[in-house]
Design a protein around this motif. Structure first.
Motif, PDB file in Angstrom:
ATOM      1  N   ARG A   1       5.008   2.296  -4.921  1.00 14.18           N
ATOM      2  CA  ARG A   1       5.962   1.206  -5.056  1.00 14.18           C
ATOM      3  C   ARG A   1       7.370   1.735  -5.393  1.00 14.18           C
ATOM      4  O   ARG A   1       8.336   1.000  -5.257  1.00 14.18           O
ATOM      5  N   PRO A  27       6.225   2.785   1.688  1.00 14.76           N
ATOM      6  CA  PRO A  27       4.925   2.084   1.668  1.00 14.76           C
ATOM      7  C   PRO A  27       4.853   1.013   2.773  1.00 14.76           C
ATOM      8  O   PRO A  27       5.853   0.691   3.399  1.00 14.76           O
ATOM      9  N   THR A  31       0.870  -1.183   0.000  1.00 17.96           N
ATOM     10  CA  THR A  31       0.000   0.000   0.000  1.00 17.96           C
ATOM     11  C   THR A  31       0.903   1.228   0.000  1.00 17.96           C
ATOM     12  O   THR A  31       1.821   1.341   0.809  1.00 17.96           O
ATOM     13  N   GLY A  32       0.632   2.138  -0.917  1.00 22.07           N
ATOM     14  CA  GLY A  32       1.499   3.310  -1.076  1.00 22.07           C
ATOM     15  C   GLY A  32       2.290   3.211  -2.368  1.00 22.07           C
ATOM     16  O   GLY A  32       2.077   2.301  -3.192  1.00 22.07           O
TER      17      GLY A  32
END
Length: 682
Positions: free
Chosen positions: A184, A200, A181-182
């Motif tokens: 890459r 992330p 999540t966030g």
């Protein structure tokens, strides 16, 4: 770089006897500022030369020298190159200012880096008097980097370097069974900061990839049992090798690796840039493999103290790099009875030392030596010059009324003596002499001590005389000039001259008062071409007066002792004056003892009298007589007087004085009206 030395030359007076002797023009780096052809053969004896060095050179020896029969004394100096520093070239990804050498002792250089790089090491460096740089190592430029980012828990980063360069990217992934999540990816900016400040996170997921292939001679980070979708791995090699493919991989959502390459770690090479501190190296390439050998060379004036061959080692570094040391020649031993300049220290290749002898000794052999590139003197001990003792001069007799110092039986070549005289005497000739080669004095004649002529100002008692003397004592043939103040005349010569025996050859002149040629009003001096303009006491001058004028004296004037003529008014008018005439029982107005020609008078009578004739006026003529006879006053009765004078208002013009009852309104009323006209009603 070739340098020359300029010489400023002052030529003193040279006697005719020495004009045929010349000193040679200094060789090699010397040249004169004179363009006159007469000095192409050399400089005449007595010439004085002052030496200056060009920029970058130092003067060793005397800065001034004089041409003698034995050559230059003291010997001509030399100009050595100033101390320089080398071995500081440019830096990779940067620059140095000033960029051009050579750099002399005291010079300062500044390093700077290009955009995206920062300087590691000292920003400035200074060339020292020893020829070495103050800083032992020169700085280098390192790229601006971003700090290390760590992988998130349950996740990976495709690289975990200690630093990242601007433009480099880092990718994150999660273990199998986890998803990211966030962002890459993250990128290192030019300012050394990451675009995204936070990393992330990895959350749990069920998709995973098989265990990745480990590179030959390398490894994987992070290393774990399972890799889930979104996980990223980084491949790494040892410090002496590099990866032959993509350095990271990513577990996809389909359970497969993105690249899945067969990777291997290949050993690294040595860089030619690491040899930039040397002036050259061979063979010259950008990269070298392990085991390659390279020969390095130092800049001019430097050499390696060890083997000049280096080898590329398996760790990508060179074997021990030899150090470049400055090549110098230490100052040689001076000859007996002489010395070397400079006295201590060392010289660089191409620089010189000079040999000199003490006073009374002469140099035999080469007067200089040169430092070679190998650090040895060009002329070995067999060619070292020697100093041999010179001839001596005999005792010099002092002049009469004088002395010589120092007093010795003999003098060595180059030794000087000084001559002096007793009080009231002065030296007519050179006060210094020098013993020259061959045992002969420079000046072979002895100067004389002459007596001063004394001039006492108090002895000149004439306040009108002015002289040019500003001191009391004068030398032979000196002159004092005299002149007189205004209104005085110089009697005698206008100067005196000091004789050979200290006595003035002429007497001091005198100043006597004079009369200047007079300007005659209403006349002139007699026309005589020989008539002078200045007259002394007792001189006379004849005067001629204009028409209508006559000399006041016998026609001559005399110059008096005070510089004045005996009479100021020389010519007076021929016209005569009229004398005062007595008027009985009356008088005249104005009343003067003498009247000038043209003067008018008016006569009046006392009370009870009237003029015998005329209207009461008269004029003095140019011949000294009156125009009309001078009247008298005669007596009259009161009645008839009043009857004759008193009248009406309208007839006041009939009489010179009017009286009547209305006389107060007239300006010509009689002063005796009340007494002479009692019946008038006033």
């Amino acid at each position: 770089m070739e340098r020359v030395v300029s010489i400023a030359i002052v030529l003193l007076a040279v006697s005719a006897a020495d004009a045929t002797y010349y000193c040679p023009i200094p060789e090699e780096n010397f040249k004169t500022t004179l363009s006159s052809k007469e000095y192409k053969r050399g400089f005449p004896i007595g010439s004085k030369v002052k030496f200056y060095c060009s920029e970058g050179y130092e003067l060793f020896g005397s800065e001034a020298s004089q041409c003698t029969a034995d050559g230059w004394n003291p010997p001509t100096p030399i100009c050595f190159l100033q101390v320089t520093c080398t071995g500081r070239g440019g830096i990779r990804d940067g620059s140095v200012s000033p960029s051009k050498g050579p750099y002399f002792a005291g010079d300062e250089i500044t390093y700077s880096c290009e955009t995206g790089f920062k300087l590691i090491g000292a920003k400035t460096d200074i060339c020292q008097n020893s020829g070495e740089w103050k800083e032992e190592k020169k700085p280098f430029c390192r790229a601006v980097t971003c700090k290390r980012l760590r992988a998130p828990p349950k996740g990976f980063a495709d690289s975990e370097y200690s630093a990242y360069f601007p433009g480099e990217e880092i990718k994150f992934s999660c273990q199998k069974g986890y998803r990211i999540t966030g962002s890459r990816k993250n990128k290192c900016g030019r300012d050394g900061k990451w675009i995204y400040e936070s990393t992330p996170k990895c959350i749990e997921d069920e998709v995973s990839c098989p265990t990745p292939r480990t590179p030959v001679n390398g490894g994987i980070e992070p290393e774990k049992s399972k890799y889930f979708a979104g996980d990223e791995i980084t491949f790494f090699c040892g410090s002496d090798s590099y990866l032959n493919g993509t350095f990271f991989d990513e577990c996809l959502e389909n359970g497969k690796w993105r690249y899945d390459e067969r990777l291997a770690c290949i050993r690294t090479t040595c860089l030619g840039a690491d040899l930039s501190e040397y002036s050259d190296w061979r063979p010259k390439r950008r990269k070298y493999f392990v085991g390659d050998k390279v020969e390095v060379e130092c800049e001019d004036g430097y050499s390696t103290s060890d083997d000049n061959q280096v080898v590329c080692r398996s760790n990508g570094n060179w074997s021990k790099l030899p150090r470049c040391k400055k090549v110098v020649c230490y100052i040689p031993k001076p000859p007996a009875g002489g010395y070397v300049l400079p006295v201590i220290g060392y010289k660089l290749p191409g620089q010189r030392v000079r040999y000199f002898c003490d006073e009374g000794y002469k140099l035999i052999g080469r007067d200089h030596n040169v430092c070679t590139k190998a650090g040895f003197w060009k002329y070995d001990n067999d060619e070292t010059p020697t100093c041999v003792e010179q001839d001596r001069c005999r005792f010099r007799t002092a002049p009469e009324k004088g002395d010589v110092s120092p007093r010795q039986r003999s003098y060595r070549v180059g030794q000087k003596i000084k001559l002096s005289c007793e009080d009231k005497y002065y030296l007519d000739g050179p006060a210094e002499n020098v013993c020259e080669e061959g045992g002969e004095w420079k000046y072979r004649w002895t100067p004389k001590c002459r007596k001063y002529c004394v001039f006492e100002r108090d002895e000149v008692d004439d306040e009108n005389i002015v002289h040019s003397a500003i001191q009391r004592r004068f030398e032979y043939k000196a002159e004092i000039h005299f002149k007189c103040k205004r209104s005085t005349l110089l009697v005698g010569d206008d100067y005196v001259k000091c004789g050979e025996d200290g006595v003035w050859e002429k007497k001091i002149p005198k100043c006597v008062p004079v009369c200047y040629r007079p300007t005659v009003q209403n006349g002139k001096l007699l026309d005589d071409k020989s008539l002078k303009d200045v007259f002394v006491e007792g001189d006379t001058a004849e005067i001629s007066c204009d028409d209508g004028f006559r000399p006041k004296t016998a026609g001559k004037v005399t110059c008096l002792s005070g510089g004045e003529w005996d009479m100021e008014e020389f010519c007076i008018s021929n016209k005569q004056r009229c004398s005062e005439k007595e008027v009985r029982n009356g008088g005249a107005r104005p009343k003067e003892p003498w009247y000038e020609p043209g003067a008018s008078v008016r006569y009046f009578c006392h009370i009870g009298h009237i003029l015998t004739h005329g209207d009461g006026s008269n004029v003095c003529m140019s011949d000294g007589t009156w125009k009309f006879p001078v009247p008298n006053c005669r007596g009259h009765s009161t009645t008839s007087f009043c009857a004759g004078r008193c009248g009406r208002r309208s007839d006041y013009r009939r009489y010179p004085c009017q009286c009547n009852i209305t006389c107060r309104w007239f300006k010509n009323c009689c002063s005796d009206f009340a007494e002479t006209c009692p019946g008038s009603g006033n």
